[in-house]
Design a protein around this motif. Structure first.
Motif, PDB file in Angstrom:
ATOM      1  N   PHE A  12     118.741  16.224  -9.277  1.00 55.98           N
ATOM      2  CA  PHE A  12     118.462  17.431  -8.506  1.00 55.98           C
ATOM      3  C   PHE A  12     119.692  18.346  -8.472  1.00 55.98           C
ATOM      4  O   PHE A  12     119.598  19.551  -8.725  1.00 55.98           O
ATOM      5  CB  PHE A  12     118.029  17.068  -7.080  1.00 55.98           C
ATOM      6  N   LEU A  13     120.860  17.771  -8.167  1.00 59.30           N
ATOM      7  CA  LEU A  13     122.081  18.564  -8.082  1.00 59.30           C
ATOM      8  C   LEU A  13     122.489  19.124  -9.439  1.00 59.30           C
ATOM      9  O   LEU A  13     122.967  20.265  -9.534  1.00 59.30           O
ATOM     10  CB  LEU A  13     123.218  17.719  -7.494  1.00 59.30           C
ATOM     11  N   LEU A  14     122.279  18.354 -10.493  1.00 57.28           N
ATOM     12  CA  LEU A  14     122.578  18.819 -11.842  1.00 57.28           C
ATOM     13  C   LEU A  14     121.671  19.984 -12.221  1.00 57.28           C
ATOM     14  O   LEU A  14     122.120  20.977 -12.797  1.00 57.28           O
ATOM     15  CB  LEU A  14     122.419  17.663 -12.832  1.00 57.28           C
ATOM     16  N   GLN A  15     120.420  19.864 -11.872  1.00 62.87           N
ATOM     17  CA  GLN A  15     119.469  20.946 -12.150  1.00 62.87           C
ATOM     18  C   GLN A  15     119.893  22.222 -11.418  1.00 62.87           C
ATOM     19  O   GLN A  15     119.822  23.315 -11.973  1.00 62.87           O
ATOM     20  CB  GLN A  15     118.068  20.526 -11.722  1.00 62.87           C
ATOM     21  N   GLU A  16     120.343  22.078 -10.180  1.00 61.20           N
ATOM     22  CA  GLU A  16     120.823  23.226  -9.416  1.00 61.20           C
ATOM     23  C   GLU A  16     122.070  23.838 -10.075  1.00 61.20           C
ATOM     24  O   GLU A  16     122.171  25.049 -10.184  1.00 61.20           O
ATOM     25  CB  GLU A  16     121.151  22.807  -7.981  1.00 61.20           C
TER      26      GLU A  16
END
Length: 84
Positions: A12-16
């Motif tokens: 999730f954080l990588l996608q953000e």
């Protein structure tokens, strides 16, 4: 903390950080090929520290420690394991 939970949060954080869909990214794929540059790396590191309430030491802030999903999950999980 369960590694699947950590991996889901990392994704999730990588996608953000990348502003890209990462669901088709392999766990060992080189994230630089997806556009993870120094600025996005800093953003990702800050988000990881905030989300997991951890702190990376200066010596850990090497790109190779954050170059794949597996490496990120490994370093974060290592920080979450209580010291004995």
């Amino acid at each position: 903390m369960h590694s699947k939970f950590v991996e889901d949060k990392v994704l999730f954080l990588l996608q953000e950080a990348l502003s890209e869909d990462v669901k088709n990214v392999g766990s060992n794929d080189d994230l630089i090929n997806l556009g993870l540059d120094s600025i996005k790396s800093v953003s990702l590191i800050v988000a990881l520290e905030s989300t997991f309430d951890i702190t990376f030491e200066d010596g850990e802030l090497l790109f190779e420690n954050f170059s794949s999903i597996n490496k990120i999950v490994e370093i974060v999980t290592g920080k979450l394991v209580p010291a004995t």
